[in-house]
Design an enzyme around this catalytic site. Sequence first.
Site, PDB file in Angstrom:
ATOM      1  N   TRP A  30       6.234  -0.719   5.983  1.00 36.40           N
ATOM      2  CA  TRP A  30       5.510  -1.860   6.562  1.00 36.40           C
ATOM      3  C   TRP A  30       4.008  -1.580   6.710  1.00 36.40           C
ATOM      4  CZ3 TRP A  30       8.896  -4.017  11.209  1.00 36.40           C
ATOM      5  CH2 TRP A  30      10.113  -4.497  10.698  1.00 36.40           C
ATOM      6  N   LYS A  31       3.637  -0.307   6.603  1.00 38.16           N
ATOM      7  CA  LYS A  31       2.233   0.079   6.832  1.00 38.16           C
ATOM      8  C   LYS A  31       1.799  -0.459   8.202  1.00 38.16           C
ATOM      9  CE  LYS A  31       1.579   0.520   1.918  1.00 38.16           C
ATOM     10  NZ  LYS A  31       0.684   0.534   0.762  1.00 38.16           N
ATOM     11  N   GLY A  61       5.834  -1.607  -0.322  1.00 42.55           N
ATOM     12  CA  GLY A  61       4.894  -2.032   0.706  1.00 42.55           C
ATOM     13  C   GLY A  61       4.971  -3.525   0.916  1.00 42.55           C
ATOM     14  N   GLY A  62       4.025  -4.243   0.312  1.00 40.30           N
ATOM     15  CA  GLY A  62       3.872  -5.679   0.543  1.00 40.30           C
ATOM     16  C   GLY A  62       5.173  -6.470   0.463  1.00 40.30           C
ATOM     17  N   GLU A  90      -2.418   6.870   1.430  1.00 44.43           N
ATOM     18  CA  GLU A  90      -3.368   6.314   2.402  1.00 44.43           C
ATOM     19  C   GLU A  90      -3.688   7.347   3.482  1.00 44.43           C
ATOM     20  OE1 GLU A  90      -1.157   2.725   3.108  1.00 44.43           O
ATOM     21  OE2 GLU A  90      -1.616   2.095   1.068  1.00 44.43           O
TER      22      GLU A  90
HETATM   23  P1  13P Z   1       2.793  -1.959  -2.376  1.00 47.24           P
HETATM   24  O1  13P Z   1       4.260  -2.170  -2.670  1.00 47.24           O
HETATM   25  O2  13P Z   1       2.217  -2.961  -1.441  1.00 47.24           O
HETATM   26  O3  13P Z   1       2.003  -1.768  -3.632  1.00 47.24           O
HETATM   27  O4  13P Z   1       2.707  -0.554  -1.586  1.00 47.24           O
HETATM   28  C1  13P Z   1       3.307   0.559  -2.126  1.00 47.24           C
HETATM   29  C2  13P Z   1       3.265   1.638  -1.113  1.00 47.24           C
HETATM   30  O5  13P Z   1       2.235   2.220  -0.863  1.00 47.24           O
HETATM   31  C3  13P Z   1       4.512   1.946  -0.405  1.00 47.24           C
HETATM   32  O6  13P Z   1       4.396   3.117   0.334  1.00 47.24           O
END
Ligand code: 13P
Length: 250
Positions: free
Chosen positions: A12-13, A233-234, A98
């Site tokens: 989910w970041k 992620g997204g 990140e």
């Molecule tokens: P996205 O799926 O948003 O590109 O992110 C990938 C990610 O960094 C999952 O850890």
Amino acid sequence: MTTKTKLIAGNWKMNGSLAGNAALIEILREHIGRPASEVVVCVPAPYLQQVQGLLAGSPIDLGAQDVSAEPQGAFTGEHSAAMLKDFGVRYVIVGHSERRKYHRETDEEVAAKTAAALSHGITPIVCVGETLQQRDAGRTAEVVKRQLAAVIHVNGHCISEIVVAYEPIWAIGTGQTAAPEQAQAVHALLRAQLHHAASEHAAGIRILYGGSMNATNAADLLAQPDIDGGLIGGASLVAPNFLQIIAAAR
Ligand code: 13P
């Protein structure tokens, strides 16, 4: 082709809210059925307790996004593996690009965090991946092998206890996914490295792909012989999209 159970992990970041999390998990629970893969959501630390409650009795596991290498003490803002364990965390992402970028995490720190998670029975999802510049310079293999080498010999633990995630940095959040063959080529390199380190375990270690995985491209990526799941992620924030990815993982 490996036959291990795939792992679909949502990252989910720094997204979510009490109300939003409840709505998202409610839809996931309603439609997930009995997934063929393992499923985990890695949520921001402040929501661990809430999401632990929301997931109770569901087939979805709880995950975290980072862990301190230290056991306890004067480390303001950090959270320990023991704290994650208190909330029933089963997986923790370590070494996400990140964190390597914005928090200057080194391979050594990633290895120490991996060890901290393992010592509390939490499975680390160790991220590796190259920048576009590194790829263009032909350095992909060198970079990911160096990152994986740092966690291969964590004291007192077996490499079979970790999950690896290949996340090409140029594909994260950009909508630009690695082509299935492109991702498979790197996964095969990582598998070979694992085989060299621990031949008896290499086939059983899950190597996830991450980087703009979505409902449309997931099936092709997950069909590759060395892609054993996804780190998403997204698309993990949008229930129908995450559910479609889960359905694509068999
Ligand atoms: P996205 O799926 O948003 O590109 O992110 C990938 C990610 O960094 C999952 O850890």
